[in-house]
Design an enzyme around this catalytic site. Structure first.
Site, short mmCIF file in Angstrom:
data_model
loop_
_atom_site.label_atom_id
_atom_site.label_comp_id
_atom_site.label_asym_id
_atom_site.label_seq_id
_atom_site.Cartn_x
_atom_site.Cartn_y
_atom_site.Cartn_z
N CYS A 103 0.85 -1.26 -0.01
CA CYS A 103 -0.13 -0.04 0.04
C CYS A 103 0.82 1.17 -0.17
O CYS A 103 1.30 1.59 -1.10
CB CYS A 103 -0.88 -0.19 1.21
SG CYS A 103 -2.40 0.85 0.58
N HIS B 265 -3.87 -4.89 -0.03
CA HIS B 265 -3.07 -5.59 1.40
C HIS B 265 -3.26 -6.97 1.41
O HIS B 265 -4.28 -7.52 1.88
CB HIS B 265 -3.78 -5.03 2.49
CG HIS B 265 -3.74 -3.43 2.91
ND1 HIS B 265 -2.61 -3.01 3.80
CD2 HIS B 265 -4.27 -2.34 2.37
CE1 HIS B 265 -2.72 -1.77 3.77
NE2 HIS B 265 -3.68 -1.35 3.02
N GLU C 172 -2.19 -9.09 3.14
CA GLU C 172 -2.25 -9.72 4.47
C GLU C 172 -3.58 -10.20 5.00
O GLU C 172 -3.63 -10.92 5.63
CB GLU C 172 -1.23 -8.91 5.35
CG GLU C 172 -1.78 -7.60 5.79
CD GLU C 172 -1.45 -6.43 4.84
OE1 GLU C 172 -1.01 -6.99 3.61
OE2 GLU C 172 -1.50 -5.27 5.00
N1 GLN Z 1 -1.71 6.80 2.57
C1 GLN Z 1 -1.89 6.03 1.27
C2 GLN Z 1 -3.32 6.23 0.88
O1 GLN Z 1 -3.96 6.82 1.53
C3 GLN Z 1 -1.71 4.48 1.69
C4 GLN Z 1 -2.63 3.97 2.55
C5 GLN Z 1 -2.33 2.61 3.22
O2 GLN Z 1 -1.07 2.34 3.46
N2 GLN Z 1 -3.22 1.98 3.72
O3 GLN Z 1 -3.40 6.08 -0.33
#
Ligand code: GLN
Length: 540
Positions: free
Chosen positions: A385, A511, A513
């Site tokens: 992410c 994600h 995970e």
């Molecule tokens: N801050 C980034 C976004 O909002 C990544 C978010 C995250 O890693 N969950 O896109």
């Protein structure tokens, strides 16, 4: 229609007892005997959900398939019980009061006085029943009540439980109290008095535990067990010991060896079928491997609390177990590389570097430095992410020569906003912000590493982000050798990246995970650990 039995789980004395582990163990116990179960978690706090809660205080925000941002315990349930849960399985005081107050404003109570009993308790019962009635094949619904007995916030929930229990035959519900057995070092003796008081507190609310699970550093002694039986009004076959174990996966087996299965069958009047634990035992073996080991660095911001990356940690352990290695995870704060750039070389001792999700500018430059180091020194890297977005920024700056490349989350004035809100999203975001949440389809490029790993062109993974790779920069970045191998269904959002000439440099906007399970490791994590294992073998 079959109505499931209700199993309520409450906790005494302290938070962080491991009620979730007991919930999952009871669930596994029933599942292994062929029962279909589901779980509700009650969080007595006033927040509507865990979406905006600080990971320092509450552990990570877990995301379900339906896109709910939810308490960290849902991760434990989904992993241990292999469930796919929904947002409405988390009931908070905030939701309950909001619903009742909304009804009051609409005039639904016809001018009556609106009160905790019956209005709040009715709403609680309605929410529990609506989950229970959704699935006609459900045999049992386990309802875990957060907090500890005696908390002001949990009282309406305990009252609702009392009413529910009264409304049904006694064999259709079960109240389990999870408690902690103190063992003061100077006395070297297990003390049950606090537990006795907690039971009395429960009794004053009209509830009696049907079963007690005693947590603690050691196994419950016979003497302590006898005291619990005598003073807490539970039979000996309903008192269980659950000391700290090597891995939580052992807990269901540990409890069943003491007869948990037969007690459940007896109390709930289920047919007494025996259980086959062989698969589970084999799985536990894998998780107990101590050698060989791989050293993994997880870089972040909320490093003080391991709970803020619990799903990442679990996914690493799943991947390690299936690679027959033990993963030693080191959480490191990236801020120190900002003040002390030379320290970056200490990363060479690791077999793999994972940059997890995150928000905001603190520590971000440090993470970018970490990614650069992993890329240039060919250390296996997995970006998740924010880790994916920062890998794009690092590549844009140092390979594509777009010097001040950045994300607009950090800098609104960057000349090269390689990570930004998509143009069509801007209007929506200005109105209050939207996160892209939950399970989404991803299309994988032919002959890419990701396609080879997943063995599929089409996959589904869970998301929680707002920013995207800026479409204006895709061409220049790809021209320099970074491949966006996965894209969203409409091909507008970049979902995975990989670079050649590196043993493992991969990152995902999603994600993975959240879908990792003990018996089914997440694919990107599995590959990352496999490469880390190779590095560790080569370095010997
Ligand atoms: N801050 C980034 C976004 O909002 C990544 C978010 C995250 O890693 N969950 O896109």
């Amino acid at each position: 229609m079959q109505v499931p039995k209700y199993i309520f789980i409450c906790g005494a004395l302290i938070s962080g007892l491991g009620k979730g582990v007991v919930t999952s163990s009871i669930g596994t116990n029933l599942q292994i005997r062929g029962k279909k179960i589901d779980v509700i978690k009650i969080d007595p706090y006033l927040n509507i959900d865990a979406g905006t809660m600080n990971p320092y205080e509450h552990g990570e925000t877990y995301v379900t398939s339906d896109g709910s941002e939810i308490d960290v315990d849902f991760g434990h349930y989904e992993r241990m019980l292999n469930l796919e849960m929904r947002g409405d399985q988390n009931i908070t005081t905030g939701q309950v009061y909001q619903a009742v107050i909304d009804q009051e404003r609409k005039g639904d109570f016809l001018g009556k006085t609106v009160q905790v009993i019956p209005h709040i308790t009715d709403e609680i019962k309605r929410r529990i029943k609506s989950v229970a009635e959704r699935d006609s094949e459900l045999d049992a619904l386990i309802i875990e009540v957060g907090g500890t007995i005696g908390d002001i916030e949990s009282q309406p929930f305990l009252e609702a439980i009392r009413q529910l229990k009264r409304e049904m035959p006694s064999e259709d519900s079960l109240l389990v109290l999870v408690t902690y057995i103190l063992e003061p070092p100077n006395l070297k003796e297990q003390k049950t008095k606090p537990t006795q008081h907690a039971v009395r507190e429960l009794q004053s609310m009209g509830l009696n535990p049907d079963m007690i699970v005693a947590r603690g550093g050691h196994e419950l002694t016979d003497l302590a067990k006898q005291k619990i039986v005598m003073f807490c009004d539970v039979p000996a076959n309903a008192v269980f010991s659950l000391p700290d174990l090597e891995t939580v996966l052992e807990a269901p087996l540990y409890l069943d060896k003491q007869g948990l299965g037969s007690t459940l069958n007896l109390k709930l009047r289920y047919e007494d079928v025996s259980a086959d634990w062989i698969e589970q035992e084999r799985l536990v073996e894998k998780f107990l491997i101590t050698e060989p080991a791989v050293n993994i660095a997880v870089t972040g911001k909320y490093t003080e609390i391991a709970d803020s990356y619990i799903s990442v940690k679990e996914a690493i352990h799943h991947a390690a177990a299936h690679n027959n290695v033990n993963a030693r995870i080191n959480f490191i704060s990236t801020e120190e590389y900002e003040s002390n750039p030379d320290k970056i070389h200490t990363l060479n001792e690791f077999d793999g570097i994972l940059v997890p999700g995150g928000f905001g500018s603190r520590g971000a430059e440090g993470k970018i430095a970490v990614i650069k180091h992993a890329r240039e020194n060919k250390i296996p890297f997995l970006g998740i992410c924010y880790g994916f977005q920062l890998a794009v920024i690092e590549f844009a700056r140092n390979v594509c020569n777009l010097k001040d490349a950045n994300t607009t989350e950090i800098s609104k004035t960057s000349e090269h906003p390689v990570i930004d809100i998509l143009p069509e999203q801007k209007a929506v975001v200005d109105k209050g912000g939207t996160m892209r949440l939950g399970k989404q389809k991803i299309l994988l490029k032919d002959d890419s590493l990701f396609e080879e790993l997943y063995q599929s062109r089409e996959i589904f993974e869970r998301h929680r982000h707002r920013y995207e790779v800026n479409p204006d920069y895709i061409e220049i970045i790809e021209k320099h050798g970074l491949v966006f191998s996965g894209k969203s269904d409409d091909e507008k959002r970049m979902e995975t990246l990989e670079i050649k000439d590196h043993p493992c440099f991969i990152a995902t906007q999603f994600h993975p995970e959240f879908q990792s399970r003990p018996d089914k490791a997440s694919i990107p994590y599995y590959n990352f650990i496999k490469c880390a294992k190779t590095r560790s073998e080569q370095r010997k």
